[in-house]
Design a protein around this motif. Sequence first.
Motif, PDB file in Angstrom:
ATOM      1  N   GLY B  36       0.811  -1.224   0.000  1.00 59.08           N
ATOM      2  CA  GLY B  36       0.000   0.000   0.000  1.00 59.08           C
ATOM      3  C   GLY B  36       0.837   1.263   0.000  1.00 59.08           C
ATOM      4  O   GLY B  36       0.333   2.346   0.307  1.00 59.08           O
ATOM      5  N   LEU B  37       2.129   1.154  -0.324  1.00 54.68           N
ATOM      6  CA  LEU B  37       2.998   2.335  -0.310  1.00 54.68           C
ATOM      7  C   LEU B  37       2.829   3.165  -1.574  1.00 54.68           C
ATOM      8  O   LEU B  37       2.911   4.388  -1.550  1.00 54.68           O
ATOM      9  CB  LEU B  37       4.463   1.906  -0.172  1.00 54.68           C
ATOM     10  N   ILE B  38       2.617   2.490  -2.691  1.00 54.60           N
ATOM     11  CA  ILE B  38       2.402   3.204  -3.959  1.00 54.60           C
ATOM     12  C   ILE B  38       1.227   2.561  -4.709  1.00 54.60           C
ATOM     13  O   ILE B  38       0.902   1.390  -4.481  1.00 54.60           O
ATOM     14  CB  ILE B  38       3.656   3.191  -4.871  1.00 54.60           C
ATOM     15  N   GLY B  39       0.642   3.308  -5.594  1.00 54.59           N
ATOM     16  CA  GLY B  39      -0.437   2.774  -6.442  1.00 54.59           C
ATOM     17  C   GLY B  39      -1.778   2.662  -5.741  1.00 54.59           C
ATOM     18  O   GLY B  39      -2.740   2.150  -6.311  1.00 54.59           O
ATOM     19  N   GLY B  40      -1.868   3.176  -4.511  1.00 52.95           N
ATOM     20  CA  GLY B  40      -3.129   3.058  -3.755  1.00 52.95           C
ATOM     21  C   GLY B  40      -4.255   3.883  -4.367  1.00 52.95           C
ATOM     22  O   GLY B  40      -5.432   3.578  -4.159  1.00 52.95           O
ATOM     23  N   GLY B  41      -3.891   4.910  -5.126  1.00 51.11           N
ATOM     24  CA  GLY B  41      -4.952   5.764  -5.690  1.00 51.11           C
ATOM     25  C   GLY B  41      -5.357   5.369  -7.086  1.00 51.11           C
ATOM     26  O   GLY B  41      -5.856   6.198  -7.855  1.00 51.11           O
ATOM     27  N   TRP B  42      -5.186   4.099  -7.446  1.00 50.27           N
ATOM     28  CA  TRP B  42      -5.473   3.666  -8.819  1.00 50.27           C
ATOM     29  C   TRP B  42      -6.932   3.854  -9.217  1.00 50.27           C
ATOM     30  O   TRP B  42      -7.240   3.986 -10.393  1.00 50.27           O
ATOM     31  CB  TRP B  42      -5.086   2.181  -8.988  1.00 50.27           C
ATOM     32  N   GLN B  66      -8.679   8.869 -14.062  1.00 50.86           N
ATOM     33  CA  GLN B  66      -7.826   8.099 -13.149  1.00 50.86           C
ATOM     34  C   GLN B  66      -6.363   8.224 -13.581  1.00 50.86           C
ATOM     35  O   GLN B  66      -6.071   8.294 -14.783  1.00 50.86           O
ATOM     36  CB  GLN B  66      -8.243   6.624 -13.151  1.00 50.86           C
ATOM     37  N   ASP B  67      -5.481   8.214 -12.578  1.00 49.45           N
ATOM     38  CA  ASP B  67      -4.055   8.400 -12.835  1.00 49.45           C
ATOM     39  C   ASP B  67      -3.462   7.128 -13.454  1.00 49.45           C
ATOM     40  O   ASP B  67      -3.490   6.047 -12.842  1.00 49.45           O
ATOM     41  CB  ASP B  67      -3.360   8.723 -11.505  1.00 49.45           C
ATOM     42  N   ILE B  68      -2.895   7.254 -14.633  1.00 43.11           N
ATOM     43  CA  ILE B  68      -2.395   6.079 -15.365  1.00 43.11           C
ATOM     44  C   ILE B  68      -1.162   5.489 -14.681  1.00 43.11           C
ATOM     45  O   ILE B  68      -0.996   4.271 -14.632  1.00 43.11           O
ATOM     46  CB  ILE B  68      -2.117   6.450 -16.832  1.00 43.11           C
ATOM     47  N   PHE B  69      -0.321   6.331 -14.101  1.00 44.42           N
ATOM     48  CA  PHE B  69       0.869   5.814 -13.415  1.00 44.42           C
ATOM     49  C   PHE B  69       0.456   4.920 -12.237  1.00 44.42           C
ATOM     50  O   PHE B  69       0.972   3.813 -12.064  1.00 44.42           O
ATOM     51  CB  PHE B  69       1.730   6.986 -12.920  1.00 44.42           C
ATOM     52  N   GLN B  70      -0.481   5.413 -11.452  1.00 39.84           N
ATOM     53  CA  GLN B  70      -0.932   4.632 -10.285  1.00 39.84           C
ATOM     54  C   GLN B  70      -1.541   3.305 -10.735  1.00 39.84           C
ATOM     55  O   GLN B  70      -1.349   2.269 -10.095  1.00 39.84           O
ATOM     56  CB  GLN B  70      -2.005   5.415  -9.518  1.00 39.84           C
TER      57      GLN B  70
END
Lengths: 595, 297
Positions: B36-42, B66-70
Motif C-alpha cells: 500500500g505504499l504506492i499505487g493506492g490511488g489507482w 484516473q491516474d495512469i501511473f498509479q
Amino acid sequence: MPQLVFLTVFFAALLALGGCSSEPEPGPEPQKTYRHSMDGTPTGLDPAHASNVYAGFLVVNLFDTLYRYRYLARPYEITENLAAGPPVVSADGLTYTITLKQGVRFQHDPAFDQGVGREVSAEDLVYSLKRHFDPEVRSRGSWLWRDRIQGMAEWQAQGSDYDQPVTGLRALDRYTVEVRLTRPFPQFVYTLTTAHSALVPREVVEARGREFGTAPVGSGPFRLISMDTTRAELERNPEYRREKIDLAAEGFDPLRHAGLGLESVDGREMPLVDRAVVDFVVDGASGWVSFTAGNEIQYVRLPPDLFDQALASRSPPRLKPDLEQQYHLHVTPEFGVTQIVFNLDDPGIGYQPDPEANLRNRDLRCALRKAFDWDQRNQVFYGGIAQIYPGVIPPAVPEFDPDADRSSVTHDPEGARQILQRLGSAENLPVLEYTYNSGVAQQRGFEQFRGQMSAVGYPDDKITRRVFATFPDVSRAASNRELQIWVYGWTMDYPDAENVLALFYGPNRAPGNNVTNYANPEYDRLFEQAAAMQPSPERTAIYRQLNQMLIDDCVSIAGVTRVRAYLTHRDVIGVPDRELVGGYFLRFVDVVETP
Amino acid sequence: MMWQRWWERVRQDPVTLAALVLIMLFFGVACGSWLGLIGGGWSDTSSLLRGGFSAEHWFGTNAIGQDIFQRAVFGTGVAFQVGVSVALGATLLGAVFGSLAGYFHQRAGDGLIGWLMGVIESIPFYLLVAALAFAMQGHNLAMYLAMTLAFWTTTARLVRAETIRLRQMPFVEAARTLGVGQSAILSRHILPNTSHLLLIQFTITFVGAVKAEVVLSFLGLGIQDGVSWGLMIAESTSDLLAGHFSNFLVASISLFLLVMALNLLADAMQDALDPRFSHPADPGPAEPSPAEPSHGT
C-alpha cells in the motif's frame, strides 16, 4: 499452301468467336444494394421472439404490422401500414375495429396451397395475437396485451386451442378485426406498430415449427435470403403491394431535410433497393473502419470516442468539412431513458418496516443522487451530447416538462456530504453493491460511480461490485430482486409517458418491469387514473405529478437520454432512425450513383 | 552448487544481468503496491479526463480521470500476484502428478494421469477459462484456477519423463533395497532431483501466466476487482480512437519489459541448470526439454 489455309481458317474462327463475344448480351439489370449495420444481433426473426431492436429492425421488413410511424415526422406520428385506415374506437374506449388492406399477399412458400402466397386476412391477425398467449410459443411480447384483451386469459387457461375463439378478438369478415379490451388502453394502437404484432401465416408457422424463426415468411417489403451471426441479407419481395411514397404525408420538411436528396424518392414504389445487407458489427471501432473503407457498410453509428476527430462542433453537432463532403450526419435522441436504479426491496437502501429507518434510507439514496455527476458521465460515455433531465419522462414525448426543477440532476457534492454526516459515522453506512455485466465500459461506469461516491466521503471499501458475464444475466438477477444498484435502460415502446411511468407501478414489481419494486399506493392510484385517459392537459399534469413523486422518493438517479450520431455515405438517400421508425426506414432508403 | 552455477552464468552475461535488475525493479514496485505504499490511488477519479503528462499525473489520466501511473503500478502488483500464484500452483501440481505418473510408469495411475492431462490439453485454453468464469459467476479465483489447471500438464509431462529416468538410477534402487517406502523415495530422492526442471518451469509458467492474464483481462475474463495491464490495454481501445495513447503505451511497454526480462532469465536458468545445456558434449538420455506451457498465449 495448306498452312495458309489453316491460318486463314484459324484467324477467321478467332474473329468469329471475338464477334460473338463482343455482341452485347441482354443480362440482368444491376442490383441496387444498400449495406446497413447494427451494433447488436437479433434475438430471432419470429415476431413472437423479436424482443430487441435488432430483431425488430428485420422483422418489420419481413412481415407486416397494422400500423407504423411516419418516416420523417417528429414528434412521431402513427400511420397505416397493413391497416386500411385508423381504428374505429367505441365511445367507452374498449372496442377497436380495424380494417385491413385488400389484395396483400404473403411471400410464396411450399406450405401454401400450390406454393403460392395467399392473401393476408383478418384471421391472420387473430392467429398472430393468439400465438403470444400459447405457452409453447414462449412469446416475449405477450406483456403488451396481457390482461388487456377480453377472453384471452380464459383461452390460454383452456389450453390455447387456436380453433377456439377468443371473445375479445375476432374477425368480423375477411378484412375486418374487432378487438375488445378489458379496460381502456389508449396506447393499444401503438402496440400494433411493434414487431411483436406482425402478422404471420398459420400454415407456414405450423409447417416450420421452431424453424420459423430462422426461415420466416411474411408479407413485408423484403424477404430473407440468408442470416448468420454476422449478417442478414434481404432482397426485395416481388409480391409486395405496390405502394408509392408520399413524402409530404411522411412528414417531409424541406428545411429540416434539406440537402439529403429525399425529394428524389417521392412518388416511387417501395422498397427502393433490390437488396439490403445488414451487418452485425458490435464493436464501434470495427464499424468505423468498415464504414470508412468506402465499399463496405454505408451506415454506422459514430462512436462517442471519435467525436473530437469527426465533429467540428457538438452543439449543434456538425461534421468537419472533409468528412461532410463524404458523409451525411444524422443526430437522433434515443427513444427512452437510462438511469441508475435502486432496488427498494434491499433493506440496506430500500424499504424498512421502521418509518425512521425508511426515511433514513431515502435520505441515503438522495445523497447518492446528489453525489452523482451527470455531466461527467455525459462527457465520458455519451460524448457530451446526451440529454439530461429530472425524472424518467424523456424530452421525446409530449408529456416532458422542459421547465421542471433540475436540482435532482445537479451535481451537489456538498449537499451529499451534509446528508451523509447527518446519517452518522461511516461505519453506519451500508455496503453498496453496484452490478454490471462484464465489459470495459461497464467497469469504467462502476469505477466512476465509486470515485464520485468516495469523493463525498462514502468509504471506498463499502462500495463493492458484482459482475455478471452477460447483460441478460443482470436482467435475470434484477427480475429475481437480487440486485441493489445497477444501470437500467428502457427503450420506449410507444410515444406516451405511460410506458416509462409503468416501470414504477406497484403491480408491475419484479419479476415484472418495476425492477425497483417501488411501492406507493398514491402513485398507483394516479397511474391507474391516467392510464385510462386519452391524451389531454389533465393527463399530462398527472404524468408530471407521478414523475415528481419518483424524484422526491429518490427511486433512481435519473435520467439521461443518449443522443446518437449516425453517418451515411453520400450515395445513400435516407434518414435513418433506430428508434420508433426503426426498421421501417429500410423501405424508404435509396442508393444513387455519385459523381 | 546449482544456484552458484546459475549466478555465474548471470554474472557473465550483462544482458541477463540487466534483465535480473529489471525484474527486481518490477518486483520492488509490486511489493510497494502490495504494502500500500504506492499505487493506492489507482481507482480515484478526477475531473481531468484524458489529461496529458504533468507533474501531478506523470503518465496522464484516462477517460474517467484516473491516474495512469498509479494504475500501472497497481497492475505490476497484479502481474506478479498472478504470475507467482499460477506458477506456484501449476508447478506444484505438475510435480506431484508428474512424479506419481513417472514412478508408477505403465501402471493404472500413470494411465489415469496421462488421460487426465490429455483431456485438459484437448480443451482450448480460453474456452476452459470462459467455462470456469461462467461457472464461478465472475469470481476472482476463476482466472487463477483456470490458468493453473491449464498450465500444470506441461510441467507434469517433463517431471514424469525425468522420474522414469531417475527411478532406474542406482541410488533409487539402493533406497528400495534398503526398504525405504515409496513416498519417501519420491519425496526425498526423486523430487529433489527434478528441482532444476521445476525451477525452469516455474519461470516459464510465470511468463505464460502474466501474458495470459493480459489477454484474459482484455477479453473481460480476467481480473475482476482491481486493475491490470490487460484491463488498461482493453480500456485503451476507446482511448486510441480518441487519439490518446498513454494508457496503451504504459501498459504494453510494462508488459513487454517484464516478459522480455523474464524470458531472458528463464533462458539463463535453462542454460545453467539443465544438464543438456551445461554439458553440451554429453547428450545424455533422450528427454523432452522444458517448454512453454502448451496452452500458453
